[in-house]
Design a protein around this motif. Structure first.
Motif, mmCIF file in Angstrom:
data_model
loop_
_atom_site.group_PDB
_atom_site.id
_atom_site.type_symbol
_atom_site.label_atom_id
_atom_site.label_comp_id
_atom_site.label_asym_id
_atom_site.label_seq_id
_atom_site.Cartn_x
_atom_site.Cartn_y
_atom_site.Cartn_z
ATOM 1 N N TYR A 271 2.358 -5.314 -6.698
ATOM 2 C CA TYR A 271 3.453 -5.698 -5.800
ATOM 3 C C TYR A 271 3.732 -7.197 -5.915
ATOM 4 O O TYR A 271 4.888 -7.626 -5.998
ATOM 5 N N ALA B 265 -6.346 0.465 -4.551
ATOM 6 C CA ALA B 265 -5.451 -0.093 -3.529
ATOM 7 C C ALA B 265 -5.262 -1.599 -3.740
ATOM 8 O O ALA B 265 -4.150 -2.115 -3.595
ATOM 9 N N LEU C 185 -1.456 5.895 3.580
ATOM 10 C CA LEU C 185 -2.752 5.910 2.908
ATOM 11 C C LEU C 185 -3.838 5.541 3.908
ATOM 12 O O LEU C 185 -3.746 4.522 4.590
ATOM 13 N N SER D 58 -1.937 -5.054 4.170
ATOM 14 C CA SER D 58 -2.612 -4.358 3.079
ATOM 15 C C SER D 58 -3.927 -5.035 2.703
ATOM 16 O O SER D 58 -4.944 -4.376 2.486
ATOM 17 N N MET E 177 0.845 -1.187 0.000
ATOM 18 C CA MET E 177 0.000 0.000 0.000
ATOM 19 C C MET E 177 0.882 1.239 0.000
ATOM 20 O O MET E 177 2.030 1.192 0.417
ATOM 21 N N GLU E 178 0.304 2.307 -0.416
ATOM 22 C CA GLU E 178 1.023 3.568 -0.334
ATOM 23 C C GLU E 178 1.256 3.909 1.131
ATOM 24 O O GLU E 178 0.375 3.707 1.956
ATOM 25 N N ARG F 123 -2.957 -2.179 -6.608
ATOM 26 C CA ARG F 123 -1.565 -1.896 -6.221
ATOM 27 C C ARG F 123 -0.950 -3.116 -5.538
ATOM 28 O O ARG F 123 0.219 -3.442 -5.749
ATOM 29 N N SER G 64 -11.316 4.027 -5.057
ATOM 30 C CA SER G 64 -10.029 4.100 -4.353
ATOM 31 C C SER G 64 -9.678 2.769 -3.702
ATOM 32 O O SER G 64 -8.493 2.406 -3.616
#
Length: 146
Positions: free
Chosen positions: A66, A59, A5, A41, A1-2, A62, A55
């Motif tokens: 990864y 996520a 966030l 995450s 995750m960012e 993302r 959003s």
């Protein structure tokens, strides 16, 4: 995750087809069995299964990116001459911005790899950091007391 966030319930447009999001998150949950690095995450994203937004989908995607970029990584258990079990536990006080609940967790490792881990959102709102760290970990009480 960012980093840093904070996903919220109603921050973006709702998804038209939430079934695909649920299938994706379900697959990621299954993948955490062999990939402990994505447990946190996936746990955060899975909290929004009933009210998913764009959003939340971003996520989840993302996390998939990864996983794609780290296919060669994994857990490696090497043989050690001395058996050493070590553990770590922590909690964040009122870390969820939606309901102000704390998340507590632990991990235990032996030698070079983690053998047990858990992360759980607590059932009640903790009034202090001490309560957040001790309220949902009965195994810790037993080891400290006796």
């Amino acid at each position: 995750m960012e980093p840093n966030l904070k996903l919220k319930k109603d921050e973006c447009q709702s998804l038209k087809d939430a079934i695909k999001f649920r299938q994706l998150v379900g697959s990621l949950i299954y993948l955490t069995i062999t990939r402990p690095t994505i447990c946190y995450s996936v746990g955060v994203v899975s909290q929004f299964m009933h009210s998913s937004t764009t959003s939340h989908l971003d996520a989840a995607k993302r996390i998939l990116r990864y996983v794609k970029g780290s296919l060669s990584q994994g857990l490696w258990y090497k043989r050690c001459a001395i058996f050493l079990l070590s553990g770590f536990t922590d909690a964040n006080w009122a870390g969820d911005s939606n309901d102000r609940r704390s998340t507590s967790g632990y991990c235990f490792s032996t030698g070079s790899a983690v053998v047990s881990w858990c992360s759980k959102k607590q059932d009640v709102v903790a009034l202090s950091t001490t309560e957040a760290e001790l309220s949902q970990q009965p195994w810790l009480h037993e080891s400290v007391i006796g």
